[in-house]
Design a protein around this motif. Structure first.
Motif, PDB file in Angstrom:
ATOM      1  N   GLY A 109     -16.330  -4.593  -4.082  1.00 58.77           N
ATOM      2  CA  GLY A 109     -15.626  -3.562  -4.849  1.00 58.77           C
ATOM      3  C   GLY A 109     -14.159  -3.531  -4.468  1.00 58.77           C
ATOM      4  N   MET A 110     -13.893  -3.624  -3.167  1.00 60.34           N
ATOM      5  CA  MET A 110     -12.505  -3.603  -2.715  1.00 60.34           C
ATOM      6  C   MET A 110     -11.763  -4.873  -3.111  1.00 60.34           C
ATOM      7  N   VAL A 111     -12.438  -6.022  -2.999  1.00 57.16           N
ATOM      8  CA  VAL A 111     -11.816  -7.283  -3.425  1.00 57.16           C
ATOM      9  C   VAL A 111     -11.419  -7.197  -4.898  1.00 57.16           C
ATOM     10  N   SER A 112     -12.338  -6.708  -5.736  1.00 57.77           N
ATOM     11  CA  SER A 112     -12.064  -6.583  -7.174  1.00 57.77           C
ATOM     12  C   SER A 112     -10.851  -5.705  -7.426  1.00 57.77           C
ATOM     13  N   ALA A 113     -10.728  -4.642  -6.634  1.00 55.18           N
ATOM     14  CA  ALA A 113      -9.686  -3.651  -6.870  1.00 55.18           C
ATOM     15  C   ALA A 113      -8.328  -4.109  -6.367  1.00 55.18           C
ATOM     16  N   VAL A 114      -8.322  -4.836  -5.287  1.00 52.81           N
ATOM     17  CA  VAL A 114      -7.103  -5.010  -4.507  1.00 52.81           C
ATOM     18  C   VAL A 114      -6.440  -6.375  -4.696  1.00 52.81           C
ATOM     19  N   VAL A 115      -7.230  -7.427  -4.936  1.00 54.77           N
ATOM     20  CA  VAL A 115      -6.677  -8.782  -4.907  1.00 54.77           C
ATOM     21  C   VAL A 115      -5.688  -9.041  -6.047  1.00 54.77           C
ATOM     22  N   GLY A 116      -5.971  -8.503  -7.232  1.00 57.27           N
ATOM     23  CA  GLY A 116      -5.035  -8.678  -8.356  1.00 57.27           C
ATOM     24  C   GLY A 116      -3.648  -8.174  -8.013  1.00 57.27           C
ATOM     25  N   GLY A 117      -3.587  -7.000  -7.413  1.00 52.64           N
ATOM     26  CA  GLY A 117      -2.296  -6.427  -7.030  1.00 52.64           C
ATOM     27  C   GLY A 117      -1.600  -7.218  -5.931  1.00 52.64           C
ATOM     28  N   VAL A 118      -2.389  -7.759  -5.004  1.00 53.86           N
ATOM     29  CA  VAL A 118      -1.798  -8.571  -3.929  1.00 53.86           C
ATOM     30  C   VAL A 118      -1.153  -9.826  -4.521  1.00 53.86           C
ATOM     31  N   ILE A 119      -1.859 -10.493  -5.451  1.00 49.93           N
ATOM     32  CA  ILE A 119      -1.300 -11.692  -6.087  1.00 49.93           C
ATOM     33  C   ILE A 119      -0.041 -11.320  -6.874  1.00 49.93           C
ATOM     34  N   ARG A 120      -0.115 -10.210  -7.645  1.00 46.80           N
ATOM     35  CA  ARG A 120       1.054  -9.725  -8.397  1.00 46.80           C
ATOM     36  C   ARG A 120       2.264  -9.559  -7.469  1.00 46.80           C
ATOM     37  N   ASP A 121       2.050  -8.888  -6.348  1.00 47.55           N
ATOM     38  CA  ASP A 121       3.171  -8.609  -5.455  1.00 47.55           C
ATOM     39  C   ASP A 121       3.712  -9.887  -4.815  1.00 47.55           C
ATOM     40  N   MET A 122       2.792 -10.822  -4.475  1.00 51.49           N
ATOM     41  CA  MET A 122       3.251 -12.067  -3.865  1.00 51.49           C
ATOM     42  C   MET A 122       4.047 -12.911  -4.859  1.00 51.49           C
ATOM     43  N   LEU A 123       3.569 -12.980  -6.110  1.00 48.56           N
ATOM     44  CA  LEU A 123       4.289 -13.758  -7.120  1.00 48.56           C
ATOM     45  C   LEU A 123       5.658 -13.147  -7.412  1.00 48.56           C
ATOM     46  N   CYS A 124       5.765 -11.832  -7.275  1.00 45.44           N
ATOM     47  CA  CYS A 124       7.044 -11.149  -7.538  1.00 45.44           C
ATOM     48  C   CYS A 124       7.868 -11.002  -6.264  1.00 45.44           C
ATOM     49  N   ASN A 125       7.386 -11.635  -5.188  1.00 51.76           N
ATOM     50  CA  ASN A 125       8.147 -11.630  -3.939  1.00 51.76           C
ATOM     51  C   ASN A 125       8.331 -10.228  -3.352  1.00 51.76           C
ATOM     52  N   GLU A 126       7.308  -9.377  -3.538  1.00 51.85           N
ATOM     53  CA  GLU A 126       7.301  -8.053  -2.919  1.00 51.85           C
ATOM     54  C   GLU A 126       6.323  -8.068  -1.737  1.00 51.85           C
ATOM     55  N   ILE A 127       6.570  -7.219  -0.746  1.00 51.41           N
ATOM     56  CA  ILE A 127       5.553  -7.038   0.291  1.00 51.41           C
ATOM     57  C   ILE A 127       4.356  -6.375  -0.377  1.00 51.41           C
ATOM     58  N   PRO A 128       3.139  -6.986  -0.271  1.00 55.24           N
ATOM     59  CA  PRO A 128       2.008  -6.406  -0.998  1.00 55.24           C
ATOM     60  C   PRO A 128       1.853  -4.908  -0.720  1.00 55.24           C
ATOM     61  N   LEU A 129       1.724  -4.157  -1.820  1.00 49.34           N
ATOM     62  CA  LEU A 129       1.569  -2.705  -1.784  1.00 49.34           C
ATOM     63  C   LEU A 129       0.471  -2.297  -0.808  1.00 49.34           C
ATOM     64  N   ILE A 130      -0.579  -3.107  -0.757  1.00 50.91           N
ATOM     65  CA  ILE A 130      -1.739  -2.774   0.068  1.00 50.91           C
ATOM     66  C   ILE A 130      -1.377  -2.670   1.541  1.00 50.91           C
ATOM     67  N   PHE A 131      -0.315  -3.374   1.963  1.00 48.98           N
ATOM     68  CA  PHE A 131       0.022  -3.377   3.384  1.00 48.98           C
ATOM     69  C   PHE A 131       1.127  -2.386   3.716  1.00 48.98           C
ATOM     70  N   ARG A 132       1.582  -1.616   2.702  1.00 49.86           N
ATOM     71  CA  ARG A 132       2.605  -0.627   2.998  1.00 49.86           C
ATOM     72  C   ARG A 132       1.983   0.672   3.499  1.00 49.86           C
ATOM     73  N   LYS A 133       2.832   1.651   3.786  1.00 49.59           N
ATOM     74  CA  LYS A 133       2.367   2.842   4.487  1.00 49.59           C
ATOM     75  C   LYS A 133       1.246   3.608   3.795  1.00 49.59           C
TER      76      LYS A 133
END
Lengths: 202, 202, 202
Positions: free
Chosen positions: C123-147
């Protein structure tokens, strides 16, 4: 010899060179350059095969892919003067690579009996993902997201192939060659006249 | 108890610690550290299994992997003084991890009846990909592409195991241990004498 | 109409918008924005399906996903004034997306007869991985690892669903809706009161 297979092998060789050249520019050692060449060359096709669940993955059961990639290393080294002196070589190898992989990716998907819309997507995945991984590993902004018409060239090429394949006017080999040339021409024209898609406003 | 399984579990534990330590250095919270530890520990083996189409993926059907990774979190916290004070601990955990995973990755591939050239590749994929993902998620240049002999140590270790396995002079368990020690020694020697591969010129 | 399917389709639409909006902020062209929207929307579910070896992957055999993602492009463009003027819209779309995908990911894993611990992970993989890839492709620190409490909201939501599903007090559809609301509320409360997990010390 099968033309589709030849296109795929040449695309692998050409993409490996584009990866090795970028790695060299980034001061990597020969091992790092081999890895980047490998990932650039097989990344797109591997992603396509994993998405389709099409096992075994091509390069895993056919050692010719690995051999061609390993040969790209001394080739790039020996001909480095000619390659470096040629203006925009990186551009050339990259463009030929995406053209060849768009075709081989589409044809492989169609061969699995999957519909054309998805085949176009998979053609683009095959063409584009290896370069995206290359650029991310080398800490570059992926080429695909920069100004130049890039994936758009693949998309138009894929539509050209779709139409040629649907109406069967020419032989399949002519369809392949026409599509590859279309992609290369679109990209050269786009660079020459500085064409670009409108930016997303949101 | 099966030595191959033990190597894989210990490698998982050790790699999880290397991920958690890097996450802590990057000021992540405990959840982020757990995720980085998890991905570092399972990234290589998962990539190998997906490439081989070998389902179910190890950690998906064997909860021991997840348990070992979750245990690495309090372990790293409780022993942080000792771990931090030890010079080059990150180096130690990372090196032991790649050594153990090179072996377990090769052996699993050979067990599927796949040829040795590919088994060497898959041993390196198992060893190296988890760390590459860890470094990319933490916004570091992947360790594998920096100066130190790194993946080269895996490659030499994989060749050692290949020869030991082919000629069957010793028992399999001795082959495992000899290969792990070879990889660790090569990497320590490379660091001590500052060895590196020549840079790619292209 | 099946509520689970509806949640998945709405989650896809909402995540595509979050990807397109970030791409627009990064000055990408409409093609790049489409790609980022696509990858954000399907990245999590694709990773889950590949990890589970559950083929065919959802969006590969059901064109509705691609259609919904393509519709997100004009939608984001037409309503951009309202979307941009709304404070924290990116936050809203992202939060609704992770809530919907946590549920659909868990339920799909449980439907395969896999144990609950793994279903929570998936469930967490489904929810979180898309956003991590989005942030990495856009050269942002993944939202998931922020405060901010982020993946933790998914985790708590997944535990809520696990308990509701286990004891079967309400109908399944009520369980879905309660879980989605729980995740959204947790995240809003976390932002409002500036809650965060303790940092990892190691």
């Amino acid at each position: 010899m099968n033309l589709l297979y030849a296109l795929d092998i040449i695309g692998t060789f050409v993409f490996a060179i584009s990866g090795i050249r970028l790695a060299a520019k980034k001061d990597m050692d020969i091992f790092g350059a081999t890895v980047i060449g490998f990932v650039t060359a097989v990344g797109g096709g591997t992603t396509r095969d994993v998405l389709l669940g099409s096992y075994p993955i091509t390069w895993v059961h056919d050692l010719n892919y690995a051999i061609v990639i390993l040969l790209a290393l001394p080739f790039t080294f020996i001909f480095r003067k000619y390659i470096v002196n040629m203006h925009r070589t990186f551009f050339v190898f990259d463009t030929v690579g995406i053209a060849l992989f768009t075709i081989s990716g589409m044809q492989k998907t169609l061969n699995l009996g999957i519909n054309e819309g998805l085949a176009i997507t998979m053609g683009m995945v095959s063409a584009v993902v290896g370069g995206v991984i290359r650029d991310m590993l080398c800490n570059e902004i992926p080429l695909i997201f920069r100004k130049e018409i890039y994936a758009t060239a693949c998309l138009i090429g894929a539509l050209v192939f779709f139409l040629l394949d649907k109406y069967q006017i020419f032989s399949q080999n002519i369809n392949y060659i026409a599509t590859v040339l279309a992609i290369i021409v679109i990209r050269i024209v786009a660079i020459k006249y500085n064409l670009s898609l409108p930016k997303m406003k949101a």
